[in-house]
Design an enzyme around this catalytic site. Structure first.
Site, PDB file in Angstrom:
ATOM      1  N   ALA A   1      -1.123  -8.515   6.562  1.00 17.97           N
ATOM      2  CA  ALA A   1      -1.950  -9.695   6.806  1.00 17.97           C
ATOM      3  C   ALA A   1      -1.397 -10.403   8.037  1.00 17.97           C
ATOM      4  CB  ALA A   1      -1.907 -10.610   5.590  1.00 17.97           C
TER       5      ALA A   1
ATOM      6  N   GLU B   1      -1.635  -2.202   1.310  1.00 19.60           N
ATOM      7  CA  GLU B   1      -2.567  -2.553   0.238  1.00 19.60           C
ATOM      8  C   GLU B   1      -3.983  -2.069   0.541  1.00 19.60           C
ATOM      9  OE1 GLU B   1      -1.033  -6.704   0.482  1.00 19.60           O
ATOM     10  OE2 GLU B   1      -1.155  -6.601  -1.698  1.00 19.60           O
TER      11      GLU B   1
END
Ligand code: HXC
Length: 253
Positions: free
Chosen positions: A61, A107
């Site tokens: 992220a 992820e």
């Protein structure tokens, strides 16, 4: 921030923030979710391939975007909750991974059905080093994929895993030379897209059940959807083609 292209029944989504090692920010997430929604609704599309570039699949992220947000702001906007749309989308998804797949990048890879990785790929959940933790499925999906002990090791130490270890652990399905990653992922996607769409859809749903329900319920689900496939023209075609010693041509219904 992403590039979407089509090769027949295969859609290729390339993350395209090379200067930030494809760090996932909200704008990229929004584009990805919009693209996946559109591709999911497109009956011509049989499989998706998600890739990055030589240096990074995605390095996580976007830390710069997250750094200043408060817990209240995170919760109010359900920060990154929309990635569940990606995870739940119904087309098969292959991650083609070169370079770093870290944090949210790892992820994202685990949200795909399986990953084909290059020999130089590196995987990790380094969020603990930032004083946080995985937030888009990393603790849950990694524990299910590679087991509790290995998931604890990766999330608690924040260390990186190389491709050989990732293959041995079951984090990725195949490791190939770096230059072969995208060609092999595209070939696998073409093969999947050539099969009966109902069969592919129900195989994904049945394997998905394995993570959610008891063995008895999962076995019953599998048997019932297996029975159901005998109502499809593709079942008749697939079995007739075998018996007639010819290649099957699936209609997709
Ligand atoms: C924002 C990032 C970034 C990230 C790299 N960059 N990763 N920007 N968010 N996650 C930027 C760098 O700031 C730098 O920008 C440029 O990309 C190149 O990175 P370098 O660090 O200079 O490259 P290198 O030295 O080769 O190191 C590569 C690296 C390192 C080991 C991958 O960049 C790194 O450790 N990145 C962070 C990995 C990480 O912690 N990921 C988890 C994020 S948290 P400039 O402008 O300086 O050139 C997360 C939470 C998920 O993912 C849950 C969400 C809800």
């Amino acid at each position: 921030m992403i590039e979407v292209s089509r090769e027949g029944a295969v859609a290729l989504i390339r993350l395209n923030r090379p200067k930030q090692l494809n760090a996932l920010n909200s704008a990229l997430a929004a584009q990805m979710i919009a693209a996946v929604r559109e591709l999911d609704a497109d009956v011509e599309v049989g499989c998706l391939v998600i890739t990055g570039n030589e240096r990074a699949f995605a390095a996580g992220a976007d830390i710069a975007e997250m750094a200043g947000l408060s817990a209240q702001e995170m919760a109010a906007q359900d920060f990154f909750g929309e990635w569940e749309v990606f995870a739940r989308s119904r087309k098969p998804k292959i991650a083609a991974v070169n370079g770093y797949a870290l944090g949210g990048g790892c992820e994202l890879m685990m949200m795909c059905d399986f990953a084909i990785a290059g020999q130089g790929a590196k995987f990790g959940q380094p969020e603990v080093k930032l004083g946080v933790m995985a937030g888009i499925g990393g603790t849950q999906r990694m524990a299910r994929l590679i087991g509790r002990a290995r998931a604890m090791d990766m999330h608690l130490t924040g260390r990186m895993m190389d491709a050989a270890e990732a293959l041995q652990a079951g984090l990725v399905a195949r490791v190939v030379p770096d230059t072969e990653v995208l060609p092999q992922a595209m070939e696998a996607a073409r093969v999947i897209a050539s099969y009966s769409r109902p069969a592919v859809r129900l195989i994904r749903e049945a394997i998905g059940r394995a993570e959610e329900v008891s063995l008895a319920e999962g076995l019953l689900f599998e048997r019932r959807v297996f029975h159901g496939l005998f109502g499809t023209p593709d079942q008749q075609e697939g079995m007739a083609a075998f018996l007639e010693k010819r290649a099957a041509v699936f209609r997709g219904d």
